[in-house]
Scaffold this active site. Structure first.
Site, mmCIF file in Angstrom:
data_model
loop_
_atom_site.group_PDB
_atom_site.id
_atom_site.type_symbol
_atom_site.label_atom_id
_atom_site.label_comp_id
_atom_site.label_asym_id
_atom_site.label_seq_id
_atom_site.Cartn_x
_atom_site.Cartn_y
_atom_site.Cartn_z
ATOM 1 N N LYS A 205 -1.093 5.532 -6.596
ATOM 2 C CA LYS A 205 0.344 5.229 -6.669
ATOM 3 C C LYS A 205 1.168 6.518 -6.613
ATOM 4 O O LYS A 205 2.158 6.620 -5.869
ATOM 5 C CB LYS A 205 0.638 4.464 -7.959
ATOM 6 C CG LYS A 205 2.110 4.311 -8.301
ATOM 7 C CD LYS A 205 2.837 3.440 -7.308
ATOM 8 C CE LYS A 205 4.265 3.168 -7.779
ATOM 9 N NZ LYS A 205 5.031 2.421 -6.785
ATOM 10 N N CYS A 259 10.849 5.734 -7.975
ATOM 11 C CA CYS A 259 9.485 6.010 -7.511
ATOM 12 C C CYS A 259 9.387 7.402 -6.895
ATOM 13 O O CYS A 259 8.818 8.310 -7.470
ATOM 14 C CB CYS A 259 9.049 4.945 -6.504
ATOM 15 S SG CYS A 259 8.806 3.326 -7.242
#
Length: 404
Positions: A205, A259
Site C-alpha cells: 500500500k 494517501c
C-alpha cells in the site's frame, strides 16, 4: 435458515462507509461504527456525508432493508474492520493511535473464529503490533482468531466501481487468516485477490502511493524547469509521451489527499537512510505548492503596480483533485490560505463547486467568481471550470491544465 455474516466497520469515512454499503448490498449484515453522532444519524437517515456519485441511492436501499445500521459503539459480530484515519504527528511520524483505539474498543467483543482486518493505511508491522494488543487483552484468543491487513485501492469519484473491480492485496497474520479474509472480500470483489503476509501487504500500500508521489514529483519538477526556460510544459509532456515507453503525468500545484501526500512518510519515518528518492519527491511536491503561492503573489503585486488598485482574485478549487469534495492535505487549500493571509486587503474569491459551505472559506459560485475576477488562478481541474469562456481581459494562472 442460513446464517448471515455480521460485519462491524469501525469508521464511516471515505473508505469505511462505501465498503460497508457494498458489503451490505452483497448479503452481509453490517453495522457501521463512528464516533461522530452526526455521521451516525445522517447515515441512518440514508444520507451521505461525503460526495460519491451513485452511493447515496445504495445507502438508502441498504438502510431501508435493514442490511446496514450506523451506531456509535461496536456490537458482537463475525468480522471487524478497522477503517479509521492514520494521520501523522510532528516531524511526519505516523500516528496509529486511532487504529489502536479502535482495536482496543472491539477487543472485548472478539470470540473464537472471528475475523479482524485492518484496512487503514499503516506503517509496516502495524498488523503484528495490533495482534499483540489483542492477545495482551484477550490471551485466550491466541491462535483462535484470524487477523489480516487489506488496504483499499480506490479513486474518490469512482469508488463504487473500484471497490468491486479492483484487485485486492490481502496480508494475513498467518496463511489461514489470509484465506479467511479472502473469503469475506470474495463476496463482493470481482477483481483478483492476492494473498501474502501482513508486512508485505502493508508495504505494498505504501509503495503504490509513494510510486505515484515520485512520478508526480517528476512532472512538477519539470514544470518548474519549463517555467524558467520559457517552455510550455503541457506541450512538452504531450510530445515526450509519444515515446512508446514514456508516460509522464501532468503537473499540478502539489499533491494532496490522505494517501499520496501522507503514505510516503510512513516509509521515510521508518527507513530514513534508505528512502532517498521517496523523501526528495515529497520535498519537491511540497515546494511546488510554495512556488505556486509566490507566483500568485507576484502576479497580484504586478497588477497593483500597473493598475493602482488591488486585484479581484478568483482561487478556483480547494479539493485535492478534480470533481470531488475531499480537502484533506489539499495543496489548493494550502495555497488559498497562504495567499489570503499575506494579502489582507485584496479581494480573494474562494471557489469549490463540490461543497456548499466551509467553516473557514466563504465560497463564491465559480461563474460569479470568474466573471468578477481580474486574476483567475486554476488550482484544481474541476470539470465545470473547463467550460468557462475565454476571457482575454483576465490574467489566467493555470497550475492544473484546465486550459489545455
Amino acid at each position: 435458515m442460513e446464517h448471515r455474516m455480521k460485519a462491524c466497520f469501525m469508521g464511516l469515512g471515505y473508505i469505511g462507509l462505501p465498503t460497508a454499503i457494498i458489503a451490505a448490498r452483497h448479503g452481509v449484515d453490517v453495522i457501521g461504527v463512528d464516533i461522530n453522532p452526526a455521521i451516525v444519524e445522517q447515515t441512518n437517515n440514508g444520507r451521505l456525508h461525503i460526495v460519491e456519485p451513485g452511493l447515496e441511492e445504495m445507502l438508502r436501499d441498504v438502510v431501508k432493508s435493514g442490511a446496514l445500521r450506523a451506531v456509535s459503539a461496536p456490537e458482537t459480530a463475525d468480522a471487524y474492520f478497522i477503517v479509521v484515519p492514520t494521520p501523522f504527528k510532528g516531524n511526519h511520524q505516523p500516528d496509529i493511535s486511532y487504529v489502536e483505539a479502535a482495536t482496543r474498543t472491539v477487543a472485548p467483543f472478539l470470540k473464537e473464529g472471528d475475523l479482524y482486518v485492518i484496512e487503514s493505511t499503516s506503517p509496516v508491522g502495524t498488523t503484528e503490533r495490533m495482534a499483540e494488543v489483542i492477545f495482551a487483552l484477550r490471551p485466550e484468543l491466541k491462535g483462535k482468531i484470524h487477523i489480516a491487513y487489506c488496504p483499499e485501492r480506490v479513486l474518490p469519484g469512482n469508488v463504487i466501481y473500484e471497490l468491486v473491480h479492483n484487485d485486492r492485496v490481502i496480508g494475513g497474520y498467518d496463511d489461514v487468516a489470509a484465506r479467511r479474509a479472502a473469503d469475506f472480500y470474495a463476496q463482493f470483489v470481482r477483481g483478483e485477490l492476492h494473498l501474502t503476509d501482513s508486512k508485505t501487504a502493508e508495504m505494498c500500500k505504501l509503495t503504490e502511493n509513494s510510486s505515484r508521489d515520485v512520478q508526480i514529483a517528476f512532472a512538477n519538477e519539470l514544470s518548474l524547469i519549463c517555467d524558467k526556460a520559457g517552455i510550455d510544459v503541457w506541450k512538452l509532456i504531450e510530445l515526450a509521451n509519444k515515446h512508446p515507453r514514456v508516460n509522464i503525468l501532468n503537473p499540478g500545484c502539489g499533491v494532496g489527499g490522505h494517501c499520496i501526500a501522507v503514505d510516503p512518510y510512513f516509509i521515510t519515518a521508518e527507513f530514513p537512510k534508505e528512502s532517498k528518492i521517496i523523501a526528495t519527491a515529497r520535498e519537491i511536491n511540497i515546494y511546488k505548492s510554495d512556488w505556486c503561492i509566490e507566483k500568485v503573489r507576484a502576479v497580484m503585486f504586478e497588477f497593483e503596480l500597473k493598475n493602482h488598485r488591488k486585484p479581484v482574485v478568483a482561487m478556483m478549487g480547494l479539493a485535492f483533485k478534480p470533481d470531488i469534495d475531499d480537502l484533506r492535505e489539499s495543496p489548493a487549500k494550502r495555497i488559498v490560505t497562504s495567499v489570503m493571509q499575506s494579502c489582507n486587503d485584496a479581494d480573494i474569491l474562494c471557489v469549490e463547486p463540490n461543497i456548499s459551505e466551509h467553516k473557514v472559506f466563504k465560497l463564491t459560485d465559480y461563474r460569479e467568481a470568474y466573471d468578477r475576477a481580474d486574476i483567475v488562478v486554476f488550482l484544481t481541474a474541476h470539470t465545470p471550470f473547463r467550460n468557462l469562456p475565454e476571457a482575454p481581459d483576465k490574467l489566467i494562472i493555470d497550475f492544473c491544465g484546465v486550459r489545455r
